[in-house]
Enzyme design. Structure first.
Site, PDB file in Angstrom:
ATOM      1  N   LYS A  73       2.274  -2.715   6.479  1.00  0.00           N
ATOM      2  CA  LYS A  73       2.659  -2.588   5.066  1.00  0.00           C
ATOM      3  C   LYS A  73       4.131  -2.179   4.933  1.00  0.00           C
ATOM      4  O   LYS A  73       4.813  -2.569   3.977  1.00  0.00           O
ATOM      5  CB  LYS A  73       1.732  -1.599   4.361  1.00  0.00           C
ATOM      6  CG  LYS A  73       0.268  -2.101   4.255  1.00  0.00           C
ATOM      7  CD  LYS A  73       0.123  -3.426   3.525  1.00  0.00           C
ATOM      8  CE  LYS A  73      -1.322  -3.790   3.243  1.00  0.00           C
ATOM      9  NZ  LYS A  73      -1.462  -5.065   2.523  1.00  0.00           N
TER      10      LYS A  73
ATOM     11  N   TYR B 113      -1.892  -0.492  10.454  1.00  0.00           N
ATOM     12  CA  TYR B 113      -1.928  -0.845   9.022  1.00  0.00           C
ATOM     13  C   TYR B 113      -0.647  -0.365   8.332  1.00  0.00           C
ATOM     14  O   TYR B 113      -0.008  -1.119   7.593  1.00  0.00           O
ATOM     15  CB  TYR B 113      -3.177  -0.228   8.383  1.00  0.00           C
ATOM     16  CG  TYR B 113      -3.371  -0.593   6.927  1.00  0.00           C
ATOM     17  CD1 TYR B 113      -3.853  -1.856   6.559  1.00  0.00           C
ATOM     18  CD2 TYR B 113      -3.087   0.320   5.910  1.00  0.00           C
ATOM     19  CE1 TYR B 113      -4.039  -2.201   5.224  1.00  0.00           C
ATOM     20  CE2 TYR B 113      -3.276  -0.013   4.577  1.00  0.00           C
ATOM     21  CZ  TYR B 113      -3.753  -1.267   4.237  1.00  0.00           C
ATOM     22  OH  TYR B 113      -3.933  -1.602   2.909  1.00  0.00           O
TER      23      TYR B 113
ATOM     24  N   SER C  42       0.855  -1.202   0.000  1.00  0.00           N
ATOM     25  CA  SER C  42       0.000   0.000   0.000  1.00  0.00           C
ATOM     26  C   SER C  42       0.879   1.237   0.000  1.00  0.00           C
ATOM     27  O   SER C  42       2.031   1.183   0.438  1.00  0.00           O
ATOM     28  CB  SER C  42      -0.869   0.000   1.262  1.00  0.00           C
ATOM     29  OG  SER C  42      -1.514   1.246   1.434  1.00  0.00           O
TER      30      SER C  42
HETATM   31  P1  NDP Z   1     -11.114  -6.442   0.628  1.00  0.00           P
HETATM   32  O1  NDP Z   1     -11.377  -6.263   2.089  1.00  0.00           O
HETATM   33  O2  NDP Z   1     -12.112  -5.998  -0.352  1.00  0.00           O
HETATM   34  O3  NDP Z   1     -10.772  -7.978   0.341  1.00  0.00           O
HETATM   35  C1  NDP Z   1      -9.818  -8.641   1.136  1.00  0.00           C
HETATM   36  C2  NDP Z   1      -9.939 -10.120   0.911  1.00  0.00           C
HETATM   37  O4  NDP Z   1      -8.964 -10.766   1.764  1.00  0.00           O
HETATM   38  C3  NDP Z   1     -11.303 -10.661   1.341  1.00  0.00           C
HETATM   39  O5  NDP Z   1     -11.732 -11.663   0.464  1.00  0.00           O
HETATM   40  C4  NDP Z   1     -11.006 -11.238   2.726  1.00  0.00           C
HETATM   41  O6  NDP Z   1     -11.873 -12.283   3.109  1.00  0.00           O
HETATM   42  C5  NDP Z   1      -9.608 -11.777   2.512  1.00  0.00           C
HETATM   43  N1  NDP Z   1      -8.963 -12.002   3.804  1.00  0.00           N
HETATM   44  C6  NDP Z   1      -8.767 -11.090   4.787  1.00  0.00           C
HETATM   45  N2  NDP Z   1      -8.254 -11.695   5.857  1.00  0.00           N
HETATM   46  C7  NDP Z   1      -8.123 -13.003   5.550  1.00  0.00           C
HETATM   47  C8  NDP Z   1      -7.665 -14.131   6.259  1.00  0.00           C
HETATM   48  N3  NDP Z   1      -7.255 -14.056   7.535  1.00  0.00           N
HETATM   49  N4  NDP Z   1      -7.661 -15.330   5.642  1.00  0.00           N
HETATM   50  C9  NDP Z   1      -8.095 -15.454   4.369  1.00  0.00           C
HETATM   51  N5  NDP Z   1      -8.558 -14.414   3.643  1.00  0.00           N
HETATM   52  C10 NDP Z   1      -8.572 -13.206   4.242  1.00  0.00           C
HETATM   53  O7  NDP Z   1      -9.714  -5.717   0.407  1.00  0.00           O
HETATM   54  P2  NDP Z   1      -9.062  -5.084  -0.919  1.00  0.00           P
HETATM   55  O8  NDP Z   1      -9.388  -5.916  -2.096  1.00  0.00           O
HETATM   56  O9  NDP Z   1      -9.317  -3.647  -0.924  1.00  0.00           O
HETATM   57  O10 NDP Z   1      -7.521  -5.256  -0.532  1.00  0.00           O
HETATM   58  C11 NDP Z   1      -6.668  -6.201  -1.149  1.00  0.00           C
HETATM   59  C12 NDP Z   1      -5.239  -5.804  -0.834  1.00  0.00           C
HETATM   60  O11 NDP Z   1      -4.994  -4.478  -1.309  1.00  0.00           O
HETATM   61  C13 NDP Z   1      -4.895  -5.781   0.647  1.00  0.00           C
HETATM   62  O12 NDP Z   1      -3.604  -6.274   0.840  1.00  0.00           O
HETATM   63  C14 NDP Z   1      -4.952  -4.310   0.985  1.00  0.00           C
HETATM   64  O13 NDP Z   1      -4.173  -3.993   2.117  1.00  0.00           O
HETATM   65  C15 NDP Z   1      -4.419  -3.707  -0.281  1.00  0.00           C
HETATM   66  N6  NDP Z   1      -4.740  -2.308  -0.490  1.00  0.00           N
HETATM   67  C16 NDP Z   1      -6.053  -1.913  -0.535  1.00  0.00           C
HETATM   68  C17 NDP Z   1      -6.357  -0.577  -0.710  1.00  0.00           C
HETATM   69  C18 NDP Z   1      -7.763  -0.073  -0.738  1.00  0.00           C
HETATM   70  O14 NDP Z   1      -7.959   1.151  -0.629  1.00  0.00           O
HETATM   71  N7  NDP Z   1      -8.766  -0.910  -0.911  1.00  0.00           N
HETATM   72  C19 NDP Z   1      -5.292   0.423  -0.858  1.00  0.00           C
HETATM   73  C20 NDP Z   1      -3.963  -0.112  -0.812  1.00  0.00           C
HETATM   74  C21 NDP Z   1      -3.718  -1.423  -0.632  1.00  0.00           C
HETATM   75  P3  NDP Z   1     -13.061 -11.976   4.205  1.00  0.00           P
HETATM   76  O15 NDP Z   1     -13.840 -10.815   3.669  1.00  0.00           O
HETATM   77  O16 NDP Z   1     -13.777 -13.254   4.196  1.00  0.00           O
HETATM   78  O17 NDP Z   1     -12.344 -11.658   5.475  1.00  0.00           O
END
Ligand code: NDP
Length: 244
Positions: A153, A149, A136
């Site tokens: 990262k 967070y 991020s």
């Molecule tokens: P979402 O919350 O939309 O999706 C995250 C996914 O990860 C979900 O399917 C969630 O499952 C899964 N997940 C979380 N914890 C676990 C776990 N313990 N075991 C298995 N699966 C897990 O997030 P984003 O798509 O937005 O984020 C994806 C990546 O991008 C992350 O690394 C985030 O930090 C990064 N990012 C996002 C930004 C943003 O603004 N959205 C900006 C910068 C970076 P469940 O819902 O079932 O927990």
């Protein structure tokens, strides 16, 4: 630029929602076979309904032992996207040990563990591979209420570099993408309030947040042979935020 992953096997964590879910679909379009790892079975069921060829794996990546068991039989993997993460916002003075441990377990420890499992296989086959950690802009810039967070990262960026150092001799490249805000479920937690979104957007030279597709395209590039000489890099996908 055409990217093809025909004959390659990819594993994406956090595949149930957001960036991970679209990364799965994009990898399939490029010809890869995809293992989709996530925590909520219903998300994997709906993804399987959309993309019947995936191999779904339901596991809580915060649980080290369960993760090892869940991934022990996934077979050879050439491309890994360490995408799963959680974001809990707390003012620094109110950070709790529970939130600290939960965030580091998923955002850092699970990324390390999944990469260990996959990279051991890549090393023993001698086939090399490519790993992309989804980091991020928060790894390199302080954001209000994001102490934990940001720290996870920052740790992930450094992990990316050490992995690149140690895995390079085995022909395994390791890079990260570092997006700005993307309006997924996670993005909405931090940025759906216009009072927060406005000032953030005003600091982005391109004047907009990233789309999921922007991040997925950067992931595909770093996974592919088009980035064959790039490893240990942290690639901003941030409209210029980190440059200013
Ligand atoms: P979402 O919350 O939309 O999706 C995250 C996914 O990860 C979900 O399917 C969630 O499952 C899964 N997940 C979380 N914890 C676990 C776990 N313990 N075991 C298995 N699966 C897990 O997030 P984003 O798509 O937005 O984020 C994806 C990546 O991008 C992350 O690394 C985030 O930090 C990064 N990012 C996002 C930004 C943003 O603004 N959205 C900006 C910068 C970076 P469940 O819902 O079932 O927990």
């Amino acid at each position: 630029m055409e990217i093809t992953f025909t004959g390659k096997r990819a594993l994406v964590t956090g595949a149930g929602k957001g960036i991970g879910r679209d990364a799965v679909k994009a990898l399939l379009k490029c010809g890869a076979q995809v293992i989709a790892v996530s925590r909520t079975q219903a998300d994997l069921d709906s993804l399987t309904a959309e993309c019947p060829s995936i191999t779904p794996v339901c596991v809580d990546l915060a649980d080290w032992d369960s993760t090892g068991k869940a991934l022990q039989d996934v077979g050879p993997v050439d491309l890994l996207v360490n995408n799963a993460a959680v974001a809990t916002l707390q003012p620094f003075l109110e950070v709790t040990p529970q939130e600290f441990d939960k965030s580091f377990s998923v955002n850092v420890k699970a990324a390390l563990h999944v990469a260990q499992i996959i990279a051991r296989g890549m090393k023993s086959r001698g086939s090399g591979g490519s790993i992309v950690n989804v980091s991020s802009q928060a790894s390199q810039c302080a954001l209000q209420d994001h102490a934990v967070y940001c720290a996870t990262k920052g740790a992930l960026d450094m992990l990316t570099k050490v992995m690149a150092l140690e895995l390079g001799p085995h022909k395994i490249r390791v890079n990260s993408v570092n997006p700005t805000v993307v309006m997924t479920a996670m993005g909405r937690i931090g940025w759906s309030d216009p009072m927060k979104a406005g000032p953030m957007m005003s600091r982005i030279p391109l004047g907009k947040f990233a789309e999921v597709e922007d991040v997925v395209n950067a992931i595909l590039f770093l996974l592919s042979e088009k980035s064959a000489m790039i490893t240990g890099a942290t690639l901003p996908v941030d409209g210029g935020f980190l440059a200013c």
